[in-house]
Design a protein around this motif. Structure first.
Motif, PDB file in Angstrom:
ATOM      1  N   MET A  91      43.569  48.458  43.151  1.00  0.00           N
ATOM      2  CA  MET A  91      43.710  47.088  43.585  1.00  0.00           C
ATOM      3  C   MET A  91      43.147  46.172  42.496  1.00  0.00           C
ATOM      4  N   VAL A  92      43.889  45.137  42.188  1.00  0.00           N
ATOM      5  CA  VAL A  92      43.466  44.155  41.200  1.00  0.00           C
ATOM      6  C   VAL A  92      42.499  43.191  41.880  1.00  0.00           C
ATOM      7  N   MET A  93      41.310  43.030  41.295  1.00  0.00           N
ATOM      8  CA  MET A  93      40.317  42.082  41.817  1.00  0.00           C
ATOM      9  C   MET A  93      39.998  41.074  40.723  1.00  0.00           C
ATOM     10  N   LYS A  94      40.055  39.800  41.096  1.00  0.00           N
ATOM     11  CA  LYS A  94      39.791  38.733  40.136  1.00  0.00           C
ATOM     12  C   LYS A  94      38.952  37.644  40.794  1.00  0.00           C
ATOM     13  N   SER A  95      38.410  36.788  39.940  1.00  0.00           N
ATOM     14  CA  SER A  95      37.646  35.641  40.403  1.00  0.00           C
ATOM     15  C   SER A  95      38.471  34.371  40.209  1.00  0.00           C
ATOM     16  N   VAL A  96      38.646  33.613  41.268  1.00  0.00           N
ATOM     17  CA  VAL A  96      39.358  32.343  41.197  1.00  0.00           C
ATOM     18  C   VAL A  96      38.706  31.438  40.150  1.00  0.00           C
ATOM     19  N   HIS A  97      37.381  31.389  40.182  1.00  0.00           N
ATOM     20  CA  HIS A  97      36.670  30.477  39.285  1.00  0.00           C
ATOM     21  C   HIS A  97      36.772  30.905  37.819  1.00  0.00           C
ATOM     22  N   ARG A  98      36.657  32.187  37.550  1.00  0.00           N
ATOM     23  CA  ARG A  98      36.776  32.654  36.160  1.00  0.00           C
ATOM     24  C   ARG A  98      38.180  32.445  35.613  1.00  0.00           C
ATOM     25  N   GLU A  99      39.183  32.793  36.418  1.00  0.00           N
ATOM     26  CA  GLU A  99      40.571  32.618  35.978  1.00  0.00           C
ATOM     27  C   GLU A  99      40.914  31.136  35.823  1.00  0.00           C
ATOM     28  N   CYS A 100      40.299  30.314  36.642  1.00  0.00           N
ATOM     29  CA  CYS A 100      40.524  28.869  36.572  1.00  0.00           C
ATOM     30  C   CYS A 100      40.098  28.322  35.218  1.00  0.00           C
ATOM     31  N   ILE A 101      39.007  28.822  34.677  1.00  0.00           N
ATOM     32  CA  ILE A 101      38.522  28.350  33.377  1.00  0.00           C
ATOM     33  C   ILE A 101      39.588  28.578  32.304  1.00  0.00           C
ATOM     34  N   GLU A 102      40.284  29.713  32.377  1.00  0.00           N
ATOM     35  CA  GLU A 102      41.378  29.967  31.426  1.00  0.00           C
ATOM     36  C   GLU A 102      42.473  28.922  31.567  1.00  0.00           C
ATOM     37  N   GLU A 103      42.837  28.605  32.814  1.00  0.00           N
ATOM     38  CA  GLU A 103      43.876  27.602  33.053  1.00  0.00           C
ATOM     39  C   GLU A 103      43.445  26.233  32.533  1.00  0.00           C
ATOM     40  N   GLU A 104      42.195  25.873  32.783  1.00  0.00           N
ATOM     41  CA  GLU A 104      41.676  24.599  32.290  1.00  0.00           C
ATOM     42  C   GLU A 104      41.732  24.540  30.767  1.00  0.00           C
ATOM     43  N   ASN A 105      41.332  25.634  30.133  1.00  0.00           N
ATOM     44  CA  ASN A 105      41.331  25.673  28.665  1.00  0.00           C
ATOM     45  C   ASN A 105      42.739  25.578  28.094  1.00  0.00           C
TER      46      ASN A 105
ATOM     47  N   LEU B 255      46.916  36.695  50.382  1.00  0.00           N
ATOM     48  CA  LEU B 255      47.548  36.996  51.665  1.00  0.00           C
ATOM     49  C   LEU B 255      48.661  38.031  51.510  1.00  0.00           C
ATOM     50  N   GLN B 256      49.375  37.962  50.400  1.00  0.00           N
ATOM     51  CA  GLN B 256      50.475  38.896  50.147  1.00  0.00           C
ATOM     52  C   GLN B 256      49.984  40.267  49.697  1.00  0.00           C
ATOM     53  N   GLY B 257      48.707  40.390  49.377  1.00  0.00           N
ATOM     54  CA  GLY B 257      48.158  41.661  48.916  1.00  0.00           C
ATOM     55  C   GLY B 257      48.449  41.939  47.454  1.00  0.00           C
ATOM     56  N   LYS B 258      48.829  40.914  46.689  1.00  0.00           N
ATOM     57  CA  LYS B 258      49.134  41.087  45.265  1.00  0.00           C
ATOM     58  C   LYS B 258      47.871  41.152  44.417  1.00  0.00           C
ATOM     59  N   CYS B 259      46.866  40.376  44.786  1.00  0.00           N
ATOM     60  CA  CYS B 259      45.615  40.326  44.029  1.00  0.00           C
ATOM     61  C   CYS B 259      44.489  39.981  44.990  1.00  0.00           C
ATOM     62  N   PHE B 260      43.387  40.694  44.869  1.00  0.00           N
ATOM     63  CA  PHE B 260      42.218  40.410  45.701  1.00  0.00           C
ATOM     64  C   PHE B 260      41.355  39.402  44.956  1.00  0.00           C
ATOM     65  N   TRP B 261      41.305  38.184  45.469  1.00  0.00           N
ATOM     66  CA  TRP B 261      40.491  37.130  44.875  1.00  0.00           C
ATOM     67  C   TRP B 261      39.146  37.168  45.568  1.00  0.00           C
ATOM     68  N   ILE B 262      38.099  37.463  44.827  1.00  0.00           N
ATOM     69  CA  ILE B 262      36.803  37.786  45.421  1.00  0.00           C
ATOM     70  C   ILE B 262      36.184  36.628  46.200  1.00  0.00           C
ATOM     71  N   GLU B 263      36.545  35.397  45.891  1.00  0.00           N
ATOM     72  CA  GLU B 263      35.987  34.255  46.607  1.00  0.00           C
ATOM     73  C   GLU B 263      36.651  34.036  47.963  1.00  0.00           C
ATOM     74  N   LEU B 264      37.780  34.681  48.199  1.00  0.00           N
ATOM     75  CA  LEU B 264      38.515  34.487  49.447  1.00  0.00           C
ATOM     76  C   LEU B 264      38.147  35.568  50.456  1.00  0.00           C
ATOM     77  N   SER B 265      38.435  35.308  51.706  1.00  0.00           N
ATOM     78  CA  SER B 265      38.051  36.198  52.794  1.00  0.00           C
ATOM     79  C   SER B 265      38.706  37.571  52.661  1.00  0.00           C
ATOM     80  N   GLY B 266      37.884  38.609  52.694  1.00  0.00           N
ATOM     81  CA  GLY B 266      38.384  39.982  52.567  1.00  0.00           C
ATOM     82  C   GLY B 266      39.284  40.399  53.705  1.00  0.00           C
ATOM     83  N   HIS B 267      39.039  39.887  54.909  1.00  0.00           N
ATOM     84  CA  HIS B 267      39.871  40.323  56.035  1.00  0.00           C
ATOM     85  C   HIS B 267      41.279  39.736  55.962  1.00  0.00           C
ATOM     86  N   ASP B 268      41.490  38.707  55.143  1.00  0.00           N
ATOM     87  CA  ASP B 268      42.821  38.116  54.972  1.00  0.00           C
ATOM     88  C   ASP B 268      43.664  38.842  53.931  1.00  0.00           C
ATOM     89  N   PHE B 269      43.042  39.685  53.115  1.00  0.00           N
ATOM     90  CA  PHE B 269      43.780  40.333  52.036  1.00  0.00           C
ATOM     91  C   PHE B 269      44.929  41.166  52.614  1.00  0.00           C
TER      92      PHE B 269
END
Length: 141
Positions: free
Chosen positions: A1-15, A54-68
């Motif tokens: 399962m792919v696990m990522k951080s919304v906040h870390r990935e966001c920094i890339e988008e901002e940059n 929600l689609q189960g494509k990526c587990f974003w660690i800041e989001l609720s685990g039961h929604d994955f």
């Protein structure tokens, strides 16, 4: 399962945004450009990550685990309605917008409520690091 951080990935988008906008301007636009990205894109960026979760494509660690992966387990009998609601939410619609759309289009409101309640978009609001903490809901006294 792919696990990522919304906040870390966001920094890339901002940059990326800052770099592209600075290239267009011909000079470094600095932190103000990042603030503009937050103002213009944070909500949509977060909504897109939430749908992936929600689609189960990526587990974003800041989001609720039961929604994955919720969408792989639920609403198979309302798949078309679910897709339509998700498309609205991805583009910034709120629950009231979806309910108003359903009423205006004579869509049975029961399944709409059921989907919106399960998705619980209001519980998935995250603050950007430049913003303060999420506003708490006002409770009835």
């Amino acid at each position: 399962m792919v696990m990522k951080s919304v906040h870390r990935e966001c920094i890339e988008e901002e940059n990326k945004y800052k770099w592209l906008e600075s290239e267009k301007a011909g000079y470094d636009l600095g932190e103000g450009c990042v603030y503009r990205w937050v103002k213009d894109h944070w909500t949509g960026y977060l909504r897109a990550r939430w749908v992936e979760h929600l689609q189960g494509k990526c587990f974003w660690i800041e989001l609720s685990g039961h929604d994955f992966g919720l969408l792989t387990r639920a609403f198979h009998n309302h798949a078309e309605l679910l897709d339509t609601i998700l498309n609205q939410l991805k583009t910034g619609a709120e629950n009231l917008d979806v309910i108003s759309w359903a009423i205006a289009n004579n869509i049975p409101i029961g399944p709409v409520y059921e989907i919106l309640e399960a998705l619980d978009v209001n519980s998935q609001r995250l603050s950007h690091r430049f913003e303060g903490p999420p506003r708490s809901s006002i409770s009835a006294a």
